[in-house]
Structures are given as structure tokens and as C-alpha cells.
Design a protein around this motif. Structure first.
Motif, mmCIF file in Angstrom:
data_model
loop_
_atom_site.group_PDB
_atom_site.id
_atom_site.type_symbol
_atom_site.label_atom_id
_atom_site.label_comp_id
_atom_site.label_asym_id
_atom_site.label_seq_id
_atom_site.Cartn_x
_atom_site.Cartn_y
_atom_site.Cartn_z
ATOM 1 N N GLU A 164 18.212 -38.011 11.062
ATOM 2 C CA GLU A 164 18.994 -38.264 9.849
ATOM 3 C C GLU A 164 19.321 -36.943 9.141
ATOM 4 O OE1 GLU A 164 16.489 -40.957 7.775
ATOM 5 O OE2 GLU A 164 16.976 -42.676 9.066
ATOM 6 N N ARG A 168 23.052 -34.938 8.457
ATOM 7 C CA ARG A 168 23.520 -34.334 7.190
ATOM 8 C C ARG A 168 24.247 -33.027 7.443
ATOM 9 N NH1 ARG A 168 18.704 -33.621 3.246
ATOM 10 N NH2 ARG A 168 19.970 -31.810 2.694
ATOM 11 N N ASN A 171 27.932 -33.196 7.745
ATOM 12 C CA ASN A 171 28.712 -33.406 6.519
ATOM 13 C C ASN A 171 28.725 -32.186 5.610
ATOM 14 O OD1 ASN A 171 29.164 -36.137 7.254
ATOM 15 N ND2 ASN A 171 27.121 -36.688 6.494
ATOM 16 N N SER A 172 28.116 -31.086 6.053
ATOM 17 C CA SER A 172 28.060 -29.885 5.198
ATOM 18 C C SER A 172 29.446 -29.257 5.111
ATOM 19 C CB SER A 172 27.057 -28.878 5.761
ATOM 20 O OG SER A 172 27.370 -28.544 7.089
ATOM 21 N N VAL A 181 20.255 -27.505 4.888
ATOM 22 C CA VAL A 181 19.812 -28.478 5.900
ATOM 23 C C VAL A 181 18.929 -27.791 6.945
ATOM 24 C CG1 VAL A 181 20.557 -30.079 7.694
ATOM 25 C CG2 VAL A 181 21.860 -29.918 5.562
#
Length: 599
Positions: A164, A168, A171-172, A181
Motif C-alpha cells: 500500500e 502511494r 501518486n507522488s 514515501v
């Protein structure tokens, strides 16, 4: 030129052509024709797809994110004691997620190359390297398979929070977000104590250029790179993290190619003769030929690529014949036993003290409470309550306290430099063994030394052997050299396969990794193993085990002048035994601390 995507190819004749092709891909994807890079042509040894996709990703990383900012973060994180290999691994997973879909959406033709790259990495690395059997390795496999399954993934519960977090990264929208992250994944997956021990991300980013330039980077860099330390090192790191392949596999293929091009000076007959000589001097191997080949393939890499491993229970247990070496080993065993009788009271006292120390810690974990209940074993004295009271607790139950499983590896340096301390080192290992037997903790005891290009792993007892096997420790004999890093890596591999939750390794050594004999007859003559390189390799293996949740204690059994080296290798978790009378107290404190963690 290429038979297929995975067949190794000879690259020297085509180096310039390949470099230009990769460089053009990078420039096209990045849109920056001033971008300078050194293409990694050696990746063509693995597959065409891996090499080309690596160049594409370097261009994409430069286009979508600030490479300099990312590189400086990596340098600062390592400056604050992050593991370079572990940080690179984590960053690779996050960067693949951050740019893998972006470049395919812009250029759909890259999708097939990307898939082929993932398939080739899985084929070449899965079930070959030992690190693919731990959680980080399984996570990498999950990321690769997710690419092949069009973004779908199903993983075991342990991996879900990490997957998960990697999602992320996809989507940075800017470099700082990607760095956050990477930093969080490293701290959660590789080093949960990093923030408390070394600092938060904000503290990492606050490291100044003055701090960095005052730091000694010799441990990380070659001499050629040292002139432009920070710039070169940051560039090296960002180039490494843009790929997804394991560099160890690439290096191994390159080594094999170089060997094919060189004149073979060690014939099969010479190797067989060397093996026979080892067998005569150290006893028969307890592994089959296939098992030996497998473990050598897995362990003997990098700095140890020209080395071999040999597994034995010793010449006294499995001799080829009764020769001089056999008689010499018998004399040394008798000498060890004589010293045991001479120091019998001290040894027995140490065993008792260490046993009681461990037992107290284990009792606190496993205390059983007896409570009244409505089920269990009936209590006759409470039967009068039937019909007279609403209290239905006529039974008693035992509630067992929770106890985590423990397993211990004891690894002993058996090189010639330990000869004058041989008896005392044997007694130290025997004290630990008897105490662990007394409290029923499974443990294994092995020693190591290096003879010619063979690192001899001498097993005195297996994890679940009966107490009677402890006497084998008096068969401890010292000789030749020592490749500590290879021995620790090998012993750690077996330890990591154990199911117990808490794993501990105790290493009895003199802090002097050393294996230098030039022109050994009938041998492959590995590179000399000494000085900074040997110390750094040994320390790296210790850190790797600690990052995999193995508690490693160094018990120093050497000369005071080598204390500084021992500290470099083991950090704060090492014990200096000046007098064997204090052995149990010093080692007991460390083991108690490990037993009480998360207790």
C-alpha cells in the motif's frame, strides 16, 4: 546479435553501439539532450529488455523528478547510518511505481519492453538469491508480478502495508513527496528504529553540506570516485535506484564472461586434488555434491566469488583415514579437555550463573497462573456451592503466559590467530552451549577458518541435538586464515530459515578478518581479504543480519590492539572478555536484554 532476450551476449565488440542506443533512449524520454550519463552496457549480459528499460527509466526519472534532490537525500540518509544496499532496494521499488505507468501511458510501445524486463528479472533472480526468501525479497517479487498482472496484486498479510505504501509512490506529484514515501518505507521495512536512533526525515534533510564534506566516505567509494565525493556518490546512487534488477546477478554474469575469456589455470583435476586434500585435513563433508553446489552458488558472490564452502563435522567424527592431521586433532581435543578439568569450577560456576540468568528471564515470559473458571479441572472443595450459590466457578484453569520462540547460532573463529587462546575459546562456547541446553533453547555451534580457497564450516552440534553433543565442542581446532564475512553470511542464511520469532547470533572472534595467501597450489586464488575491505565486508554482513531482525553479539576473544576493529564490525553490541570468570555475567546481560525485548 541477440539470440533471444535472456541469452547472455558478448558485448565488448558492440560497446559503443550499445552505449549510443541507450543514451539516445534516455535523451528521447527525458527530453534533455544535455543530460550526461554512463550507460550500463553490462546489463545486456542479462537481457536486452533489462538494459534498454534501465536507460528509459533513467531518462524518465530525470524528466518527472529532480534527480539531484533525490540523490542528495540518499547521501544524507546514508550519512545518518542508513544501509546503502537496503535504501537503494527500497528506492528502486518506489521509483518503479512512480514512473512505470507514466512512461507507458506517454509511450505505449514501452509496455512490451517493460513486461519483458520484469519477466527476465523474475526468471533470473527468483529462487536463486537468498534475499528473495525474506520479506523485502517477497515484496520485490510482488511488485514485479503486479506489473505483469496489469496492476492487480494479492499478497500475504505481512506484505499488505508495504504494498500500500509503494502504491502511494505512484501518486507522488513531486520529488519531496516521493522522498517521503521512500523514507517511510525504509523506516518501516528495513530499520524500524531509524527515526528514534538517527533522526526523522526532517532531520535527514537538515544535514548540511558542511556535515557531508567532513564525513569520511572511504567505506563507500573507490579511490577514483573520492576526488569528487558527494557529486559522484549521489550520481552513483540515483543511477542505481532507477533500475529494478539485482546488481549481484549482473556482476556474477560479468564475472562468468570474464572467466570464459581468460585462460583457465585451474583444471578439474587440480580442483579435485584440492578438494581431496581438504577432505583429508578436515574430515568428510556432510553435504551431498548437489547441496554443496547449491550453497556455493548462493553464498560465494562478490568479493567471495572465487571462494568455496566446505561443510564438515570434523576430522575426528568423519575422518577419511587416520593420518597425521587426525592424530594432531586428537591431541588438541585432549588439550581442550585438560584445560576444562583445570578450570572445572570456574566453568561450572559460569554455566550455573548463565543458566539462572536465562531461566529467570524465560520464567517471567512463561509464568502459568491458576484461576477459577466454569470449565477445566474440578475442585472438590468447591462442590458444596452447587445449589447454594450462583458462583458456578467449580473448576480451575491454567493460563500460560505468552513466550516467543528463540533460536541461537554460536559461530567461532577457528583461524590460526586464535591458536594461543584455543582452549579458552572452546570453554566459552561450551559454557554458552550448556546454559542454552539447560533452558531448552535450540541452538547450533559452528566454527570457521579458510584453507586455500575453501572456507571450512565445522559443525559441532545442530539446533535440536541432545546435550550429549556439546562435548563435540572440545574438537575445536584452529588453523589457517579466516573470511569472516563469508562465514557470517553462510551461517546467517541457515538461521534465517528457522521458524522461531527471535533469532540471535553470537560470534566469538578476534576482530581480524584475514585471508591472504598468493599463488596457492591447485586453487583459484581469490583476491586478498584483509584491511579495510575485509573489515567493511564483515561489518556489512553483520548489519545485513540485524536489518533482518537477527540480534548479533560479537564476543571479542583477541588482543587489545584489535579492539577498535571489533567495534567497527559489531558497533555497540560486542563484549570484551578479559577474564573467563566474568564470561557468564557479560554474555548473560546481552542475552537477557534480547529475551526481554518485546516481552
Amino acid at each position: 546479435m541477440y539470440m533471444n532476450n535472456t541469452e547472455p551476449v558478448e558485448i565488448d565488440e558492440y560497446r559503443l553501439e550499445l552505449e549510443n542506443r541507450i543514451r539516445n533512449l534516455l535523451w528521447t524520454v527525458s527530453g534533455d539532450y544535455q543530460l550526461d550519463m554512463k550507460p550500463d552496457v553490462s546489463l545486456f549480459l542479462r537481457s536486452k529488455a533489462i538494459a534498454l528499460y534501465d536507460g528509459i527509466k533513467q531518462g524518465a526519472l530525470a524528466r518527472y523528478y529532480d534527480k539531484d534532490m533525490l540523490g542528495l537525500y540518499l547521501v544524507k540518509k546514508i550519512f545518518l547510518q542508513a544501509g546503502e544496499n537496503e535504501l537503494t532496494f527500497v528506492a528502486q521499488l518506489c521509483i518503479e511505481e512512480a514512473i512505470g505507468d507514466k512512461i507507458c501511458e506517454e509511450r505505449p510501445g514501452i509496455r512490451d519492453m517493460q513486461r519483458q524486463c520484469m519477466e527476465d528479472i523474475l526468471e533470473q533472480e527468483f529462487d536463486i538469491l537468498p534475499d528473495l526468501r525474506d520479506i523485502p525479497g517477497r515484496l520485490k517479487v510482488a511488485v514485479l508480478r503486479r506489473r505483469l498482472n496489469n496492476g492487480e496484486w494479492h499478497v500475504e498479510k505481512k506484505l499488505q502495508p508495504f504494498m500500500e505504501l509503494i502504491e502511494r509512490a505512484g501518486n507522488s506529484t513531486d520529488t519531496l513527496e516521493l522522498i517521503r514515501v521512500i523514507d517511510e518505507l525504509y523506516n518501516r521495512l528495513m530499520d524500524p528504529d531509524f527515526e528514534s536512533m538517527h533522526g526523522t526525515l526532517e532531520q535527514v534533510l537538515a544535514v548540511t553540506m558542511e556535515d557531508l564534506t567532513e564525513y569520511s566516505w572511504e567505506d563507500f567509494l573507490s579511490e577514483e570516485m573520492y576526488e569528487e565525493v558527494l557529486e559522484s556518490y549521489a550520481e552513483q546512487l540515483t543511477n542505481s535506484v532507477s533500475g529494478l534488477e539485482n546488481s549481484a546477478v549482473t556482476e556474477e554474469m560479468e564475472e562468468k564472461r570474464q572467466k570464459k575469456r581468460s585462460v583457465k589455470v585451474v583444471t578439474p583435476e587440480m580442483l579435485e586434488k584440492a578438494y581431496t586434500y581438504v577432505e583429508l585435513n578436515y574430515g568428510k563433508s556432510y553435504l551431498s555434491e548437489a547441496e554443496e553446489k547449491k550453497i556455493n552458488y548462493q553464498m560465494c558472490r562478490g568479493i567471495h566469488s572465487d571462494c568455496s564452502l566446505y561443510f564438515t563435522e570434523g576430522i575426528l567424527k568423519n575422518p577419511v583415514k587416520s593420518n597425521y592431521q587426525y592424530e594432531y586433532a586428537k591431541r588438541l581435543r585432549n588439550k581442550n579437555i585438560w584445560l576444562y578439568h583445570d578450570k572445572h569450577r570456574i566453568v561450572k560456576h559460569n554455566i550455573t550463573v548463565l543458566t539462572e540468568t536465562l531461566r529467570k528471564s524465560l520464567v517471567l515470559r512463561s509464568e502459568t497462573q491458576t484461576v477459577l473458571s466454569d470449565r477445566g479441572m474440578i475442585v472438590p472443595s468447591r462442590l458444596w456451592r452447587i445449589g447454594r450459590t450462583n458462583d458456578a466457578k467449580l473448576f480451575q484453569q491454567e493460563l500460560k503466559g505468552e513466550i516467543s520462540d528463540f533460536v541461537v547460532d554460536v559461530l567461532i573463529d577457528a583461524s590460526g590467530s586464535q591458536m594461543k587462546r584455543q582452549g579458552d575459546v572452546a570453554l566459552q562456547a561450551y559454557i554458552i552451549s550448556e546454559a542454552l541446553s539447560n533452558v531448552d533453547i535450540p541452538y547450533r555451534v559452528m566454527s570457521f577458518c579458510t584453507f586455500w580457497d575453501y572456507t571450512i564450516m565445522h559443525r559441532f552440534r545442530r539446533y535440536d541435538d541432545p546435550r550429549s553433543e556439546n562435548d563435540n565442542i572440545f574438537n575445536y581446532v584452529t588453523s589457517s586464515n579466516n573470511r569472516d564475512g563469508l562465514a557470517i553470511r553462510t551461517a546467517g542464511y541457515d538461521l534465517l530459515q528457522r521458524e522461531e520469532e527471535k533469532k540471535i547470533m553470537i560470534i566469538l572472534s578476534d576482530g581480524r578478518p584475514y585471508d591472504v595467501i598468493i599463488n596457492r597450489p591447485n586453487a583459484k586464488n581469490p583476491e586478498p581479504y584483509q584491511g579495510k575491505a575485509a573489515i567493511a565486508d564483515t561489518a556489512t554482513e553483520v548489519r545485513r543480519l540485524r536489518n533482518l531482525d537477527v540480534s548479533v553479539l560479537g564476543v571479542f576473544a583477541g588482543e587489545e590492539k584489535d579492539l577498535a576493529t571489533e567495534k567497527k564490525i559489531f558497533g555497540k553490541d560486542f563484549a570484551y572478555i578479559r577474564d573467563i570468570a566474568n564470561f557468564s555475567k557479560i554474555v548473560g546481560r546481552y542475552l537477557t536484554k534480547q529475551l526481554e525485548i518485546d516481552g
